[in-house]
Design a protein around this motif. Structure first.
Motif, PDB file in Angstrom:
ATOM      1  N   VAL A  89      -8.700  -3.462 -11.182  1.00  0.00           N
ATOM      2  CA  VAL A  89      -9.355  -2.730 -12.153  1.00  0.00           C
ATOM      3  C   VAL A  89      -9.313  -3.747 -13.187  1.00  0.00           C
ATOM      4  O   VAL A  89     -10.471  -3.828 -13.877  1.00  0.00           O
ATOM      5  CB  VAL A  89      -9.021  -1.374 -12.625  1.00  0.00           C
ATOM      6  N   LEU A  90      -8.290  -4.377 -13.579  1.00  0.00           N
ATOM      7  CA  LEU A  90      -8.217  -5.256 -14.606  1.00  0.00           C
ATOM      8  C   LEU A  90      -8.957  -6.703 -14.473  1.00  0.00           C
ATOM      9  O   LEU A  90      -9.758  -7.127 -15.169  1.00  0.00           O
ATOM     10  CB  LEU A  90      -6.816  -5.866 -14.943  1.00  0.00           C
ATOM     11  N   LEU A  91      -9.070  -6.942 -12.882  1.00  0.00           N
ATOM     12  CA  LEU A  91      -9.958  -8.138 -12.485  1.00  0.00           C
ATOM     13  C   LEU A  91     -11.253  -7.750 -12.764  1.00  0.00           C
ATOM     14  O   LEU A  91     -12.430  -8.707 -13.115  1.00  0.00           O
ATOM     15  CB  LEU A  91      -9.629  -8.672 -11.242  1.00  0.00           C
ATOM     16  N   LEU A  92     -11.794  -6.602 -12.192  1.00  0.00           N
ATOM     17  CA  LEU A  92     -13.251  -5.886 -12.575  1.00  0.00           C
ATOM     18  C   LEU A  92     -13.747  -6.126 -14.037  1.00  0.00           C
ATOM     19  O   LEU A  92     -14.613  -6.564 -14.144  1.00  0.00           O
ATOM     20  CB  LEU A  92     -13.268  -4.827 -11.984  1.00  0.00           C
ATOM     21  N   ALA A  93     -12.919  -5.636 -14.628  1.00  0.00           N
ATOM     22  CA  ALA A  93     -12.921  -5.423 -16.137  1.00  0.00           C
ATOM     23  C   ALA A  93     -13.147  -6.858 -16.683  1.00  0.00           C
ATOM     24  O   ALA A  93     -14.131  -7.346 -17.516  1.00  0.00           O
ATOM     25  CB  ALA A  93     -12.183  -4.958 -16.933  1.00  0.00           C
ATOM     26  N   ALA A  94     -12.490  -7.818 -16.470  1.00  0.00           N
ATOM     27  CA  ALA A  94     -12.349  -9.392 -16.821  1.00  0.00           C
ATOM     28  C   ALA A  94     -13.877  -9.870 -15.995  1.00  0.00           C
ATOM     29  O   ALA A  94     -14.408 -10.605 -16.879  1.00  0.00           O
ATOM     30  CB  ALA A  94     -11.307 -10.160 -16.200  1.00  0.00           C
ATOM     31  N   LEU A  95     -14.228  -9.482 -14.991  1.00  0.00           N
ATOM     32  CA  LEU A  95     -15.410 -10.186 -14.326  1.00  0.00           C
ATOM     33  C   LEU A  95     -16.681  -9.578 -15.151  1.00  0.00           C
ATOM     34  O   LEU A  95     -17.435 -10.169 -15.575  1.00  0.00           O
ATOM     35  CB  LEU A  95     -15.809  -9.636 -12.735  1.00  0.00           C
ATOM     36  N   ILE A  96     -16.589  -8.211 -15.797  1.00  0.00           N
ATOM     37  CA  ILE A  96     -17.662  -7.739 -16.412  1.00  0.00           C
ATOM     38  C   ILE A  96     -17.789  -8.314 -17.677  1.00  0.00           C
ATOM     39  O   ILE A  96     -18.822  -8.644 -18.296  1.00  0.00           O
ATOM     40  CB  ILE A  96     -17.638  -6.059 -16.534  1.00  0.00           C
ATOM     41  N   GLY A  97     -16.509  -8.571 -18.291  1.00  0.00           N
ATOM     42  CA  GLY A  97     -16.541  -9.329 -19.664  1.00  0.00           C
ATOM     43  C   GLY A  97     -17.076 -10.483 -19.627  1.00  0.00           C
ATOM     44  O   GLY A  97     -17.653 -10.883 -20.453  1.00  0.00           O
ATOM     45  N   ALA A  98     -16.734 -11.423 -18.449  1.00  0.00           N
ATOM     46  CA  ALA A  98     -17.182 -12.742 -18.597  1.00  0.00           C
ATOM     47  C   ALA A  98     -19.038 -12.805 -18.327  1.00  0.00           C
ATOM     48  O   ALA A  98     -19.568 -13.590 -18.993  1.00  0.00           O
ATOM     49  CB  ALA A  98     -16.858 -13.342 -17.124  1.00  0.00           C
ATOM     50  N   ILE A  99     -19.350 -11.955 -17.677  1.00  0.00           N
ATOM     51  CA  ILE A  99     -20.664 -11.406 -17.276  1.00  0.00           C
ATOM     52  C   ILE A  99     -21.554 -11.185 -18.692  1.00  0.00           C
ATOM     53  O   ILE A  99     -22.320 -11.850 -19.118  1.00  0.00           O
ATOM     54  CB  ILE A  99     -21.148 -10.603 -16.463  1.00  0.00           C
ATOM     55  N   VAL A 100     -20.942 -10.530 -19.392  1.00  0.00           N
ATOM     56  CA  VAL A 100     -21.437 -10.054 -20.957  1.00  0.00           C
ATOM     57  C   VAL A 100     -21.304 -11.035 -21.750  1.00  0.00           C
ATOM     58  O   VAL A 100     -22.321 -11.251 -22.584  1.00  0.00           O
ATOM     59  CB  VAL A 100     -20.826  -8.553 -21.386  1.00  0.00           C
TER      60      VAL A 100
ATOM     61  N   PHE B 104       0.720  -1.362  -0.111  1.00  0.00           N
ATOM     62  CA  PHE B 104      -0.043  -0.026  -0.044  1.00  0.00           C
ATOM     63  C   PHE B 104       0.845   1.287  -0.053  1.00  0.00           C
ATOM     64  O   PHE B 104       0.294   2.419   0.203  1.00  0.00           O
ATOM     65  CB  PHE B 104      -1.060   0.047   1.102  1.00  0.00           C
ATOM     66  N   THR B 105       2.270   1.214  -0.037  1.00  0.00           N
ATOM     67  CA  THR B 105       3.050   2.463  -0.326  1.00  0.00           C
ATOM     68  C   THR B 105       3.757   2.336  -1.609  1.00  0.00           C
ATOM     69  O   THR B 105       3.427   3.066  -2.389  1.00  0.00           O
ATOM     70  CB  THR B 105       3.930   2.519   0.942  1.00  0.00           C
ATOM     71  N   LYS B 106       4.824   1.593  -1.756  1.00  0.00           N
ATOM     72  CA  LYS B 106       5.492   1.466  -2.812  1.00  0.00           C
ATOM     73  C   LYS B 106       4.821   0.695  -4.141  1.00  0.00           C
ATOM     74  O   LYS B 106       5.065   1.199  -5.232  1.00  0.00           O
ATOM     75  CB  LYS B 106       6.615   0.468  -2.594  1.00  0.00           C
ATOM     76  N   HIS B 107       3.882  -0.035  -3.925  1.00  0.00           N
ATOM     77  CA  HIS B 107       3.110  -0.817  -5.192  1.00  0.00           C
ATOM     78  C   HIS B 107       1.581  -0.557  -5.359  1.00  0.00           C
ATOM     79  O   HIS B 107       0.838  -1.437  -5.462  1.00  0.00           O
ATOM     80  CB  HIS B 107       3.309  -2.305  -4.882  1.00  0.00           C
ATOM     81  N   LEU B 108       1.170   0.699  -4.892  1.00  0.00           N
ATOM     82  CA  LEU B 108      -0.331   1.107  -4.768  1.00  0.00           C
ATOM     83  C   LEU B 108      -0.843   1.056  -6.110  1.00  0.00           C
ATOM     84  O   LEU B 108      -1.770   0.421  -6.394  1.00  0.00           O
ATOM     85  CB  LEU B 108      -0.560   2.418  -3.777  1.00  0.00           C
ATOM     86  N   ILE B 109      -0.079   1.769  -7.141  1.00  0.00           N
ATOM     87  CA  ILE B 109      -0.597   1.716  -8.317  1.00  0.00           C
ATOM     88  C   ILE B 109      -0.787   0.457  -9.254  1.00  0.00           C
ATOM     89  O   ILE B 109      -1.885   0.217  -9.563  1.00  0.00           O
ATOM     90  CB  ILE B 109       0.228   2.773  -9.228  1.00  0.00           C
ATOM     91  N   PRO B 110       0.225  -0.379  -9.005  1.00  0.00           N
ATOM     92  CA  PRO B 110       0.038  -1.760  -9.696  1.00  0.00           C
ATOM     93  C   PRO B 110      -1.179  -2.391  -9.010  1.00  0.00           C
ATOM     94  O   PRO B 110      -1.843  -3.092  -9.523  1.00  0.00           O
ATOM     95  CB  PRO B 110       1.476  -2.380  -9.502  1.00  0.00           C
TER      96      PRO B 110
END
Length: 168
Positions: free
Chosen positions: A148-159, A136-142
């Protein structure tokens, strides 16, 4: 021989055996079981390294979730029933020889490794806290981009699942 060394050798043998079995068995369920053996033994190796949090994550995420997802993905897809050719003798010999060469190279690489450290780093001191602080300090952005990538994959699987329902 210490108990820790014996545990390491046992867990390492189970991990390597599980990996080799996964490559050589023909039934999908047997492959998944050997993969679970490999994942659980790697979690045991993490425990020996005093990384209990990583071991728990290994068991929960890989041995549980990923393996079940792989099994569902394999079982729910359409397969063509084709007769598989039996594994030849030369393939088995080549596989065994490759494993032996790889093990020898890893052995040589570990014993010739020079880390250049003069003072030992403190071990077994708040491992989970150190992981959380680094995450949560050095690697917060990744970390956030991965979520966000996992959320997009989940939405894509639902679609995709909804489109298949509408087509039927």
């Amino acid at each position: 021989m210490t108990g820790e060394f014996a545990a390491f050798v046992g867990l390492a043998l189970v991990a390597v055996t599980g990996g080799v079995l996964m490559l050589n068995v023909t039934k999908v369920v047997h492959m998944v079981v050997s993969l679970i053996f490999t994942f659980v033994s790697i979690a045991g190796l993490y425990v020996l390294l005093s990384a209990e949090f990583i071991a728990a994550v290994q068991v929960l995420i890989y041995s549980g979730a990923v393996t079940i997802i792989m099994l569902f993905g394999i079982m729910l897809t359409k397969h063509q029933d084709e007769e598989e050719k039996p594994v030849g003798r030369w393939r088995k010999v080549l596989t065994g020889g490759s494993i032996a060469v790889f093990a020898f190279l890893v052995y040589k690489g570990i014993y010739q490794l020079d880390l250049g450290q003069t003072a030992q780093a403190p071990l077994h001191v708040k491992n989970t806290e150190q992981i959380g602080m680094a995450l949560f300090t050095k690697h917060l952005i990744p970390f956030e981009l991965t979520s966000v990538l996992l959320l997009a994959a989940l939405i894509g699987a639902i679609v995709l699942a909804k489109k298949e329902e509408e087509d039927n």
